[in-house]
Design a protein around this motif. Structure first.
Motif, PDB file in Angstrom:
ATOM      1  N   LEU A 287      34.427  27.700  50.628  1.00 55.47           N
ATOM      2  CA  LEU A 287      34.380  29.161  50.666  1.00 55.47           C
ATOM      3  C   LEU A 287      35.727  29.776  50.318  1.00 55.47           C
ATOM      4  O   LEU A 287      35.794  30.763  49.580  1.00 55.47           O
ATOM      5  CB  LEU A 287      33.912  29.634  52.044  1.00 55.47           C
ATOM      6  CG  LEU A 287      32.462  29.325  52.374  1.00 55.47           C
ATOM      7  CD1 LEU A 287      32.152  29.716  53.817  1.00 55.47           C
ATOM      8  CD2 LEU A 287      31.522  30.022  51.414  1.00 55.47           C
ATOM      9  N   MET A 288      36.789  29.195  50.838  1.00 56.07           N
ATOM     10  CA  MET A 288      38.125  29.719  50.532  1.00 56.07           C
ATOM     11  C   MET A 288      38.438  29.543  49.049  1.00 56.07           C
ATOM     12  O   MET A 288      39.028  30.424  48.420  1.00 56.07           O
ATOM     13  CB  MET A 288      39.192  29.031  51.396  1.00 56.07           C
ATOM     14  CG  MET A 288      39.111  29.405  52.860  1.00 56.07           C
ATOM     15  SD  MET A 288      39.208  31.186  53.151  1.00 56.07           S
ATOM     16  CE  MET A 288      40.840  31.540  52.586  1.00 56.07           C
TER      17      MET A 288
ATOM     18  N   VAL B 232      36.271  29.384  46.498  1.00 55.22           N
ATOM     19  CA  VAL B 232      35.458  30.328  45.726  1.00 55.22           C
ATOM     20  C   VAL B 232      36.010  31.742  45.891  1.00 55.22           C
ATOM     21  O   VAL B 232      36.164  32.484  44.908  1.00 55.22           O
ATOM     22  CB  VAL B 232      33.976  30.253  46.151  1.00 55.22           C
ATOM     23  CG1 VAL B 232      33.181  31.399  45.570  1.00 55.22           C
ATOM     24  CG2 VAL B 232      33.381  28.914  45.737  1.00 55.22           C
ATOM     25  N   PHE B 233      36.330  32.130  47.123  1.00 57.49           N
ATOM     26  CA  PHE B 233      36.873  33.462  47.378  1.00 57.49           C
ATOM     27  C   PHE B 233      38.201  33.661  46.643  1.00 57.49           C
ATOM     28  O   PHE B 233      38.427  34.684  45.999  1.00 57.49           O
ATOM     29  CB  PHE B 233      37.062  33.689  48.881  1.00 57.49           C
ATOM     30  CG  PHE B 233      37.694  35.009  49.200  1.00 57.49           C
ATOM     31  CD1 PHE B 233      36.968  36.181  49.112  1.00 57.49           C
ATOM     32  CD2 PHE B 233      39.026  35.073  49.577  1.00 57.49           C
ATOM     33  CE1 PHE B 233      37.557  37.404  49.384  1.00 57.49           C
ATOM     34  CE2 PHE B 233      39.627  36.288  49.854  1.00 57.49           C
ATOM     35  CZ  PHE B 233      38.885  37.458  49.764  1.00 57.49           C
ATOM     36  N   TYR B 234      39.074  32.669  46.735  1.00 53.45           N
ATOM     37  CA  TYR B 234      40.383  32.772  46.082  1.00 53.45           C
ATOM     38  C   TYR B 234      40.218  32.896  44.570  1.00 53.45           C
ATOM     39  O   TYR B 234      40.868  33.725  43.925  1.00 53.45           O
ATOM     40  CB  TYR B 234      41.248  31.562  46.438  1.00 53.45           C
ATOM     41  CG  TYR B 234      42.651  31.659  45.916  1.00 53.45           C
ATOM     42  CD1 TYR B 234      43.632  32.290  46.655  1.00 53.45           C
ATOM     43  CD2 TYR B 234      43.001  31.131  44.679  1.00 53.45           C
ATOM     44  CE1 TYR B 234      44.934  32.395  46.174  1.00 53.45           C
ATOM     45  CE2 TYR B 234      44.280  31.230  44.182  1.00 53.45           C
ATOM     46  CZ  TYR B 234      45.245  31.867  44.947  1.00 53.45           C
ATOM     47  OH  TYR B 234      46.518  31.978  44.475  1.00 53.45           O
ATOM     48  N   SER B 235      39.347  32.057  43.997  1.00 54.96           N
ATOM     49  CA  SER B 235      39.127  32.107  42.548  1.00 54.96           C
ATOM     50  C   SER B 235      38.564  33.458  42.128  1.00 54.96           C
ATOM     51  O   SER B 235      38.974  34.036  41.113  1.00 54.96           O
ATOM     52  CB  SER B 235      38.171  30.989  42.115  1.00 54.96           C
ATOM     53  OG  SER B 235      38.749  29.739  42.367  1.00 54.96           O
ATOM     54  N   PHE B 236      37.617  33.981  42.896  1.00 56.59           N
ATOM     55  CA  PHE B 236      37.029  35.283  42.584  1.00 56.59           C
ATOM     56  C   PHE B 236      38.079  36.389  42.687  1.00 56.59           C
ATOM     57  O   PHE B 236      38.171  37.254  41.811  1.00 56.59           O
ATOM     58  CB  PHE B 236      35.850  35.575  43.510  1.00 56.59           C
ATOM     59  CG  PHE B 236      35.213  36.902  43.252  1.00 56.59           C
ATOM     60  CD1 PHE B 236      34.421  37.105  42.142  1.00 56.59           C
ATOM     61  CD2 PHE B 236      35.425  37.970  44.128  1.00 56.59           C
ATOM     62  CE1 PHE B 236      33.848  38.349  41.891  1.00 56.59           C
ATOM     63  CE2 PHE B 236      34.859  39.206  43.887  1.00 56.59           C
ATOM     64  CZ  PHE B 236      34.064  39.396  42.766  1.00 56.59           C
ATOM     65  N   ALA B 237      38.870  36.354  43.766  1.00 53.40           N
ATOM     66  CA  ALA B 237      39.905  37.380  43.952  1.00 53.40           C
ATOM     67  C   ALA B 237      40.922  37.319  42.817  1.00 53.40           C
ATOM     68  O   ALA B 237      41.348  38.363  42.290  1.00 53.40           O
ATOM     69  CB  ALA B 237      40.592  37.192  45.300  1.00 53.40           C
TER      70      ALA B 237
ATOM     71  N   GLY C 255      42.407  27.807  43.708  1.00 53.72           N
ATOM     72  CA  GLY C 255      40.967  27.898  43.942  1.00 53.72           C
ATOM     73  C   GLY C 255      40.243  26.604  43.619  1.00 53.72           C
ATOM     74  O   GLY C 255      39.537  26.038  44.453  1.00 53.72           O
TER      75      GLY C 255
END
Length: 134
Positions: free
Chosen positions: A108-109, A111-116, A8
């Motif tokens: 975006l990828m 941030v999304f990966y880190s959040f997931a 991420g």
């Protein structure tokens, strides 16, 4: 699992790198005037606008860019931004170059990966704590 934690932030760093290099590239573009030669309005949303301009050395170039039809009618004098190294890659705006959209994708990828990954770790921790209580 430890290496996956770095994915991420790495994607976010790539995004920042692309944004910075794109900003530097845009700041170094030369400015000249050009004339709209042709507008292909067969597509409802994107219109291919063909523009002719003369660079600092006196060479004439023609380039095509996606625009909105109402912005650039045929015959209109427009400001053209171009690189002296690649004048055939000229643009009508200094904003939102192609690399910048790529940077946005990586951001975006990332941030999304880190959040997931954060949510996954929280779920695993809760499951583990429930097992130790029982």
């Amino acid at each position: 699992m430890r290496l996956s934690v770095l994915v991420g932030p790495a994607l976010i760093m790539v995004s920042i790198y692309l944004w910075v290099t794109d900003s530097i590239d845009r700041a170094q573009l030369e400015e000249t005037s050009g004339t709209v030669l042709y507008v292909d309005n067969t597509n409802y949303k994107n219109h291919m606008t063909r523009v002719q301009f003369v660079d600092l050395t006196g060479q004439t170039f023609i380039f095509t860019e996606n625009t909105e039809l109402t912005e650039y009618p045929v015959g209109k004098q427009v400001t053209v931004y171009y690189s002296t190294d690649k004048p055939d890659k000229a643009v009508l705006r200094r904003t939102v170059m192609k690399k910048q959209w790529g940077g946005m994708y990586f951001l975006l990828m990332g941030v999304f990966y880190s959040f997931a990954l954060f949510v996954l770790r929280r779920v695993e921790d809760e499951e583990e704590s429930e097992k130790t209580v029982i």
